[in-house]
Design a protein around this motif. Sequence first.
Motif, PDB file in Angstrom:
ATOM      1  N   UNK A 243     -15.256  13.996  10.691  1.00 40.14           N
ATOM      2  CA  UNK A 243     -15.549  12.545  10.506  1.00 40.14           C
ATOM      3  C   UNK A 243     -14.666  11.671   9.690  1.00 40.14           C
ATOM      4  N   UNK A 244     -13.884  12.449   8.784  1.00 39.55           N
ATOM      5  CA  UNK A 244     -12.911  11.616   8.044  1.00 39.55           C
ATOM      6  C   UNK A 244     -11.972  11.047   9.284  1.00 39.55           C
ATOM      7  N   UNK A 245     -11.287  12.273   9.939  1.00 43.16           N
ATOM      8  CA  UNK A 245     -10.366  11.816  10.923  1.00 43.16           C
ATOM      9  C   UNK A 245     -10.905  10.725  11.889  1.00 43.16           C
ATOM     10  N   UNK A 246     -12.186  10.764  12.156  1.00 39.06           N
ATOM     11  CA  UNK A 246     -12.377   9.769  13.184  1.00 39.06           C
ATOM     12  C   UNK A 246     -12.460   8.314  12.419  1.00 39.06           C
ATOM     13  N   UNK A 247     -12.935   8.379  11.209  1.00 37.63           N
ATOM     14  CA  UNK A 247     -12.932   7.083  10.207  1.00 37.63           C
ATOM     15  C   UNK A 247     -11.325   6.646  10.485  1.00 37.63           C
ATOM     16  N   UNK A 248     -10.524   7.489  10.148  1.00 41.34           N
ATOM     17  CA  UNK A 248      -9.195   7.040   9.788  1.00 41.34           C
ATOM     18  C   UNK A 248      -8.555   6.506  11.139  1.00 41.34           C
ATOM     19  N   UNK A 249      -8.902   7.216  12.183  1.00 38.71           N
ATOM     20  CA  UNK A 249      -8.359   6.604  13.442  1.00 38.71           C
ATOM     21  C   UNK A 249      -8.973   5.255  13.972  1.00 38.71           C
ATOM     22  N   UNK A 250     -10.433   5.417  13.964  1.00 43.37           N
ATOM     23  CA  UNK A 250     -11.192   4.292  14.117  1.00 43.37           C
ATOM     24  C   UNK A 250     -10.807   2.884  13.629  1.00 43.37           C
ATOM     25  N   UNK A 251     -10.630   3.093  12.363  1.00 41.41           N
ATOM     26  CA  UNK A 251     -10.371   2.055  11.238  1.00 41.41           C
ATOM     27  C   UNK A 251      -8.866   1.252  11.527  1.00 41.41           C
ATOM     28  N   UNK A 252      -7.897   2.232  11.569  1.00 41.35           N
ATOM     29  CA  UNK A 252      -6.456   1.628  12.052  1.00 41.35           C
ATOM     30  C   UNK A 252      -6.763   1.146  13.277  1.00 41.35           C
ATOM     31  N   UNK A 253      -7.106   1.755  14.418  1.00 40.57           N
ATOM     32  CA  UNK A 253      -7.037   1.175  15.737  1.00 40.57           C
ATOM     33  C   UNK A 253      -7.876  -0.143  15.908  1.00 40.57           C
ATOM     34  N   UNK A 254      -8.928  -0.271  15.396  1.00 42.83           N
ATOM     35  CA  UNK A 254      -9.685  -1.322  15.398  1.00 42.83           C
ATOM     36  C   UNK A 254      -9.585  -2.513  14.271  1.00 42.83           C
ATOM     37  N   UNK A 255      -9.200  -2.127  13.116  1.00 40.68           N
ATOM     38  CA  UNK A 255      -8.953  -3.359  12.251  1.00 40.68           C
ATOM     39  C   UNK A 255      -7.782  -3.530  11.623  1.00 40.68           C
ATOM     40  N   UNK A 256      -6.894  -2.628  11.988  1.00 42.22           N
ATOM     41  CA  UNK A 256      -5.489  -2.774  11.547  1.00 42.22           C
ATOM     42  C   UNK A 256      -5.012  -2.191  10.136  1.00 42.22           C
ATOM     43  N   UNK A 257      -3.758  -2.147   9.725  1.00 38.88           N
ATOM     44  CA  UNK A 257      -3.244  -1.237   8.634  1.00 38.88           C
ATOM     45  C   UNK A 257      -4.161  -1.323   7.428  1.00 38.88           C
ATOM     46  N   UNK A 258      -4.433  -2.734   6.856  1.00 36.95           N
ATOM     47  CA  UNK A 258      -4.840  -2.958   5.544  1.00 36.95           C
ATOM     48  C   UNK A 258      -6.358  -2.352   5.562  1.00 36.95           C
ATOM     49  N   UNK A 259      -7.244  -2.681   6.622  1.00 34.55           N
ATOM     50  CA  UNK A 259      -8.503  -2.145   6.527  1.00 34.55           C
ATOM     51  C   UNK A 259      -8.626  -0.737   6.791  1.00 34.55           C
ATOM     52  N   UNK A 260      -7.568  -0.216   7.607  1.00 32.28           N
ATOM     53  CA  UNK A 260      -7.544   0.913   7.899  1.00 32.28           C
ATOM     54  C   UNK A 260      -7.310   2.021   6.821  1.00 32.28           C
ATOM     55  N   UNK A 261      -6.486   1.636   5.911  1.00 31.86           N
ATOM     56  CA  UNK A 261      -5.962   2.036   4.715  1.00 31.86           C
ATOM     57  C   UNK A 261      -7.206   1.920   3.776  1.00 31.86           C
ATOM     58  N   UNK A 262      -7.855   1.249   3.824  1.00 34.89           N
ATOM     59  CA  UNK A 262      -9.076   1.163   2.751  1.00 34.89           C
ATOM     60  C   UNK A 262     -10.238   2.082   3.113  1.00 34.89           C
ATOM     61  N   UNK A 263     -10.514   1.963   4.371  1.00 34.12           N
ATOM     62  CA  UNK A 263     -11.612   3.004   4.875  1.00 34.12           C
ATOM     63  C   UNK A 263     -11.280   4.266   4.842  1.00 34.12           C
ATOM     64  N   UNK A 264      -9.849   4.643   5.052  1.00 37.42           N
ATOM     65  CA  UNK A 264      -9.382   6.199   5.079  1.00 37.42           C
ATOM     66  C   UNK A 264      -9.591   6.506   3.485  1.00 37.42           C
ATOM     67  N   UNK A 265      -9.054   5.860   2.384  1.00 41.98           N
ATOM     68  CA  UNK A 265      -9.132   6.232   1.098  1.00 41.98           C
ATOM     69  C   UNK A 265     -10.367   6.340   0.706  1.00 41.98           C
ATOM     70  N   UNK A 266     -11.429   5.400   1.078  1.00 40.15           N
ATOM     71  CA  UNK A 266     -12.792   5.288   0.731  1.00 40.15           C
ATOM     72  C   UNK A 266     -13.469   6.708   1.101  1.00 40.15           C
TER      73      UNK A 266
END
Length: 630
Positions: A110-133
């Motif tokens: 699920x963490x891998x899914x969140x990382x991929x999904x956030x970067x692909x859908x929302x870009x680098x900044x939001x991808x980094x935010x949700x990944x660290x979260x």
Amino acid sequence: MSFFNFSIYKILNKDQSILDQARIRLLYYGMVLAFIAMGALFISVYLQHLPYMSASAAVMMVILAGLFKYLTYKPDWRIISHILLVTGTVVNLFTVFYLTQQVPITTIQIIILVIMFSFYMLGQNWGMFFSLLNVLPVLLFMVMAYDHSFFFDFKPERTDDATEIIGVFANFILIIFIHSHLYTAFIKNIRELKATGEEQAALNIKFEKAIQKAEKSSQAQAEFLSTMSHEIRTPLNAVIGMSNLLMMNNPRADQNENLEILKFSANNLLAIVNDVLDFNKIESGKIVFEKIRFNLVELMQNICGGQIIKAEEKGLLFKLDVDSSLRKKIIFGDPTRITQIIFNLVSNAIKFTSQGSVGVRVTCLEDRHNMITVGFSVKDTGIGIKKENLESIFEPFTQESISTTRQYGGTGLGLAIVKRLMELQGVQLNVKSTVGEGSEFLFNMEFPVATEVPSERRFVPKPQATAATPSAFSVPANSNGRVTSTPDAPTPPPVQAPEVAEVLNNELRVLIAEDNPVNVMLMKKLFSKWKIVPTIADNGERAVEIVQYGNFDIILMDLQMPVMNGFDASKEIRKMADPAKANIPIIALTASALFDIKDQVAAAGMNGYVAKPFKPDELMEKIQSLVATV
């Protein structure tokens, strides 16, 4: 979009980019897969009597169904992505810290899914935010569990192996689907960008060719206008020149009247040619504004001197009102273009006014020591302009109506030239007009001011070239210091060219290089009036030969001649070993209208030029000024 829509094709459109369309498809099909997987997990944990996991799965199914419906109603993929990521993060951390109190493989997925999904859908900044979260709390939990410092008073729920297999399988499917779908979209986008780049490169090549073609066309147009100008000005030079010569022979009254009409018509034709050439120069971007010193009061007197005669002939009252504070100021600007603007406005005012008055007012609006703002106004009591036609009168070759053109004539270029000249200087032209009562044209211009004060002297202006035959006119100052003129003001006689012997106290040796026999005859007759016998060369090569074996005070050089043109002949003369011959003043006589003629004349070593058709006084003044400096 209809609320009951469930089709993906109705929420996709051509305005969306390839990546945005891919994101919408990913949400559409991804939420369907996630809903099915969550349904299978719900059944599995429900049958195992795990109430918290069952409730979590049910909540996720409801959220997925609601977001799916929102997507098919309003495809705002950014908002939906944020909601999915926030929900997934909350459920993931709740499961780790509370429900299971461990980090199984499904959590890692699920963490891998969140990382991929956030970067692909929302870009680098939001991808980094949700990944660290998601990553940092899970890492913290693992450290606490390893140190045995984590304790929560709740018995964790445990699923059987079948549920684990379902979860792992579903997560792998989603990971593969997300990566495959967006990878394909990225590749497609890159290929399209490459194709677009190649098309752009091809378009750039075509654009460059079009620019080159346009430049060649513009050059051909300029050369055509120059040629046509030369061909028209050459006979005009003869017509106007011969008219001047005949008028200098004290003709009878009836002959003088006929000559005035002849000269009037020739000047009218010359004014039309000049308007077309000036407008073409402006439209071609060849115009260059000067920054030279001049006195505005004297310039206004100069401009209006000849116009007063035209107003008098129509029985109009002409008023020139110049602010007295401008009399002692030397300003920097382009007096030639200011003359062109005021001259066109005043000419129009006189043309379209049959009775009443024409007034020109120049006011110092603001004086900031080294910079002044001057307001100009040209007002008449003429026919006026309809409100709906105020814009069209500034279009080239356009007048207010066909009846106006038939009644008053003209090319319709005067105001177009005025408007373009002002736009190039960043000046706004305002118009106030009432049909049947008159019009007023107003504009403000800023000028740098010189520090020195001009000396007081009487100014006798030179009238502008008009269709009429204006005389020189001096505008007196009234009692309050403002410069005002009316038709009753005294008009001194025209300034006649003095005899050369009286001015220079010696005979003048003139060489004229001219191939046109009519112009040769004209020049001979003109110079005979000044008691000068010129030497004639019928081409540039002959002119160079004559200079080698003769002595001359000045050379009048036509530019377009057979065998050798005037430019090359001038260059050859400047190369002569004898300094006296090499430095003979050379005046170019040209009927050409090339934009850079002034630069070409200077580059060939000539001292100046006089455009054909020329005024005898103007030519003699040029000759005197150059010979006197040698």
